[in-house]
Design a protein around this motif. Structure first.
Motif, short mmCIF file in Angstrom:
data_model
loop_
_atom_site.label_atom_id
_atom_site.label_comp_id
_atom_site.label_asym_id
_atom_site.label_seq_id
_atom_site.Cartn_x
_atom_site.Cartn_y
_atom_site.Cartn_z
N LEU A 50 0.68 -1.03 -0.09
CA LEU A 50 0.07 0.03 -0.01
C LEU A 50 0.92 1.23 -0.02
CD1 LEU A 50 -3.10 0.14 0.42
CD2 LEU A 50 -2.92 0.87 2.49
N LEU B 254 -5.60 -3.22 -5.73
CA LEU B 254 -4.75 -2.33 -4.66
C LEU B 254 -4.81 -0.84 -4.69
CD1 LEU B 254 -1.44 -4.67 -5.16
CD2 LEU B 254 -3.09 -4.81 -2.99
N THR C 171 -5.64 1.22 -1.69
CA THR C 171 -4.85 2.48 -1.31
C THR C 171 -5.66 3.80 -1.30
OG1 THR C 171 -2.92 1.76 -2.51
CG2 THR C 171 -3.30 4.00 -2.33
#
Length: 343
Positions: A245, A300, A304
């Protein structure tokens, strides 16, 4: 009509660092006097309800004074994290990048404050405004340093195992702190994000360890050549987060700064395209933080985004109350996810 267009027309939040007021300067001078210091300078109030200023002296120091209960909680978390990382022998000389805590006074009758060492260097976002051609070396240096933390503390884990903490808890923050996200179309769109993450993260293995949680260029200090010499603002760090992240946060916020576009629009572009832009993929690949398939890149990126906006909303109620901030940073992503549904 898109959800974004329904939320326009309210004054935006002003950039952090430009909120200096005479009252803040007087408060900083009084706090410096209480510490026995000769003076204070560069006083500013941040979005996270902190009054931050430098103490004159040798060596220089930075003082953070909370102006709300949320800010006090944030500083308490930051002190605990910095102490834990500084005591972690696995990190070796990497710990030179951490600020040294000199005083952590967050309870009792005296004004709450934290005093820490003033690390050398300038924030990377400041450097890149002056020297945008340094973007690549700055990014590679920053990503390498944060990956050192990840490699030293991380272990492989299933992304769905901590799903409640990584996703559900942050979805709940948005629903609680942003009125539009708590009902109607906003709530439906937020639910679509949650469902998509559950689908796309299923079975995915990630490195789990110390994660900064807000790893953007403003929290990375560099020298004039772009080499990292300090990492700051550890209030959102966790010992068992999805390490990758941090890398996605840095790359996405770097694009946000370079293109002068709001973070939500940068993330919405990734959702719309179904993959990260080639330049971002190259940076993440060199850092060893790029998933092998486009679906993972989008998942992802969404994770994030969720951590970024939930972290801001949790730090200060002003974010959730700003219709312009919500329209620029929350709604564009929910628009795209809701339009596409869960795969």
């Amino acid at each position: 009509m898109t959800l974004t267009r329904t939320l326009r027309g309210v004054l935006p939040l002003r950039p952090a660092g430009l909120l200096t007021r005479p009252a803040d300067t007087r408060r900083a001078l009084a706090l410096a006097d209480s510490l026995g210091a000769d003076g204070a300078r560069a006083a500013r109030r941040t979005f996270s309800d902190l009054l931050v200023f430098e103490l004159d002296g040798d060596p220089p120091a930075l003082v953070k004074h909370p102006r709300s209960a949320r800010a006090t909680d944030s500083l308490t978390d930051e002190c605990a994290t910095v102490r834990s990382l500084a005591a972690d022998e696995r990190l070796g000389d990497w710990r030179r990048l951490l600020p040294a805590l000199r005083l952590c006074r967050l309870d009792g009758p005296r004004p709450s404050l934290v005093v820490e060492s003033r690390l050398p260097g300038v924030p990377a976002d400041t450097l890149l405004r002056r020297s945008p051609w340094l973007a690549r070396p700055v990014a590679l240096s920053a990503l390498e340093e944060i990956r050192r933390l990840h490699r030293a503390t991380g272990h492989a884990g299933q992304a769905t195992d901590p799903f409640e903490d990584w996703v559900d808890r942050r979805v709940a923050v948005l629903a609680d702190e942003i009125p539009w996200c708590g009902r109607g179309r906003g709530a439906d769109a937020l639910g679509a994000v949650r469902d998509r993450l559950a689908h796309d993260l299923a079975g995915r293995r990630l490195l789990v360890g110390w994660t900064h949680g807000d790893f953007h260029p403003g929290n990375v200090l560099t020298d004039r050549r772009g080499t990292v010499c300090g990492l700051i603002d550890w209030a959102g760090a966790v010992p068992d987060g999805p390490c990758v992240l941090d890398c996605h946060t840095f790359v996405l916020t770097l694009r946000h700064q370079r293109e002068r576009r709001q973070f939500g629009h940068v993330v919405a572009d990734v959702v719309r395209a179904g993959a990260l832009p080639p330049g971002d993929r190259r940076l993440l690949a060199e850092a060893g933080a790029l998933g092998p398939d486009p679906r993972g890149q989008v998942a992802l990126t969404l994770l994030t985004w969720l951590w970024h906006v939930a972290g801001n909303a949790r730090k200060s109620a002003r974010y959730g109350r700003s219709r312009r901030w919500v329209a620029d940073n929350v709604v564009p992503v929910l628009d795209e996810v809701a339009a596409r549904g869960t795969p």
